[in-house]
Enzyme design. Structure first.
Site, short mmCIF file in Angstrom:
data_model
loop_
_atom_site.label_atom_id
_atom_site.label_comp_id
_atom_site.label_asym_id
_atom_site.label_seq_id
_atom_site.Cartn_x
_atom_site.Cartn_y
_atom_site.Cartn_z
N ASP A 4 -28.72 -7.18 -38.63
CA ASP A 4 -27.91 -7.16 -37.41
C ASP A 4 -28.76 -7.73 -36.28
O ASP A 4 -29.85 -8.27 -36.51
CB ASP A 4 -27.36 -5.76 -37.12
CG ASP A 4 -28.41 -4.79 -36.58
OD1 ASP A 4 -29.61 -5.13 -36.57
OD2 ASP A 4 -28.02 -3.68 -36.17
N CYS A 61 -32.27 -3.91 -39.73
CA CYS A 61 -31.57 -3.57 -38.49
C CYS A 61 -32.63 -3.02 -37.54
O CYS A 61 -33.82 -3.27 -37.74
CB CYS A 61 -30.40 -2.61 -38.73
SG CYS A 61 -30.83 -0.95 -39.32
N THR A 63 -33.72 0.01 -37.05
CA THR A 63 -34.58 0.99 -37.73
C THR A 63 -34.68 0.77 -39.24
O THR A 63 -35.56 1.36 -39.88
CB THR A 63 -34.03 2.41 -37.52
OG1 THR A 63 -32.68 2.42 -38.04
CG2 THR A 63 -34.03 2.80 -36.05
N GLY A 66 -29.46 2.41 -40.70
CA GLY A 66 -28.02 2.19 -40.82
C GLY A 66 -27.69 1.14 -41.87
O GLY A 66 -26.78 1.34 -42.69
N HIS A 94 -41.24 2.90 -59.23
CA HIS A 94 -40.62 4.15 -59.69
C HIS A 94 -39.10 4.17 -59.52
O HIS A 94 -38.40 4.74 -60.36
CB HIS A 94 -41.20 5.34 -58.92
CG HIS A 94 -42.59 5.71 -59.34
ND1 HIS A 94 -43.19 6.88 -58.97
CD2 HIS A 94 -43.49 5.04 -60.12
CE1 HIS A 94 -44.42 6.95 -59.49
NE2 HIS A 94 -44.62 5.84 -60.19
N ASN A 95 -38.61 3.59 -58.44
CA ASN A 95 -37.18 3.72 -58.11
C ASN A 95 -36.37 2.48 -58.48
O ASN A 95 -35.14 2.49 -58.34
CB ASN A 95 -36.98 4.02 -56.62
CG ASN A 95 -37.87 5.15 -56.13
OD1 ASN A 95 -38.69 4.96 -55.22
ND2 ASN A 95 -37.75 6.34 -56.72
N HIS A 129 -39.27 6.83 -65.56
CA HIS A 129 -38.59 6.48 -64.30
C HIS A 129 -37.20 5.90 -64.58
O HIS A 129 -36.30 6.06 -63.76
CB HIS A 129 -39.45 5.49 -63.52
CG HIS A 129 -40.82 6.02 -63.22
ND1 HIS A 129 -41.03 7.11 -62.41
CD2 HIS A 129 -42.04 5.63 -63.67
CE1 HIS A 129 -42.33 7.36 -62.35
NE2 HIS A 129 -42.96 6.50 -63.12
N ARG A 132 -34.59 8.61 -64.70
CA ARG A 132 -34.24 9.12 -63.37
C ARG A 132 -33.35 8.13 -62.62
O ARG A 132 -32.38 8.53 -61.97
CB ARG A 132 -35.53 9.41 -62.59
CG ARG A 132 -36.32 10.53 -63.25
CD ARG A 132 -37.77 10.58 -62.83
NE ARG A 132 -38.48 11.62 -63.58
CZ ARG A 132 -39.80 11.71 -63.66
NH1 ARG A 132 -40.56 10.82 -63.04
NH2 ARG A 132 -40.36 12.67 -64.36
C1 RB5 Z 1 -28.15 -1.28 -33.11
O1 RB5 Z 1 -28.33 -0.99 -31.77
C2 RB5 Z 1 -28.86 -0.25 -33.98
O2 RB5 Z 1 -28.14 0.94 -33.95
C3 RB5 Z 1 -29.02 -0.77 -35.39
O3 RB5 Z 1 -29.77 -1.94 -35.37
C4 RB5 Z 1 -29.72 0.15 -36.39
O4 RB5 Z 1 -30.95 0.59 -35.89
C5 RB5 Z 1 -28.90 1.20 -36.97
O5 RB5 Z 1 -29.33 1.97 -37.84
#
Ligand code: RB5
Length: 145
Positions: A4, A61, A63, A66, A94-95, A129, A132
């Site tokens: 994003d 994204c 973080t 999301g 492992h995953n 693994h 699992r």
């Molecule tokens: C967008 O502002 C932000 O929410 C998105 O990039 C992300 O971090 C969501 O998990």
């Protein structure tokens, strides 16, 4: 790859790095910093893997959270958010993660490229693994819970 607006810049850096390793990249967007909805890009990357158009995915994204949640809704997708290299290695070993998720507002470019490098170079260990990971897949067929 998919991102994003919060992951756009890091996606571009990763794309150059991955292409430099001779790996073909399917860039499913976004293609600017204009605000967009991250689930669409998580779904698109997951679907590209499910349909066989891609072997592995990288989603970014703000973080990594999301977009990984969205990718993980696609059957057969195991997306792992990684902020350091040990988890990137374990995610594959492992995953058997098939999608790496990163946070463009969390992880600097240098560390992110190390994480990508390790993720792409590490193979699934199989053995115990596999049992699992198979359980995770079985829940998608309604066979576990
Ligand atoms: C967008 O502002 C932000 O929410 C998105 O990039 C992300 O971090 C969501 O998990």
């Amino acid at each position: 790859m998919g991102a994003d607006h919060g992951g756009y810049h890091l996606k571009e850096e990763i794309k150059v790095f991955v292409q430099g390793q001779g790996i073909e990249v399917l860039d499913l967007g976004t293609h600017s910093t204009e605000s967009v909805d991250y689930p669409r890009f998580g779904f698109a990357v997951g679907d590209a893997i499910r349909s066989g158009k891609a072997d592995l995915g990288i989603v970014v994204c703000g973080t990594g959270l999301g977009i990984s949640m969205a990718a993980n809704k696609v059957p057969g997708i195991r997306a792992a958010v990684c902020t350091e290299t040990y988890s990137a290695r374990m995610a594959r070993e492992h995953n058997n993660a098939n999608v790496l998720a990163l946070g463009g507002r969390v992880t600097g470019v240098g560390l992110a490229l190390d994480i990508v490098d390790i993720f792409l170079k590490t193979d699934f260990a199989g053995g115990r693994h596999a049992r699992r990971v198979d359980l995770i897949t079985a829940v998608e067929r309604g066979e576990v819970i």
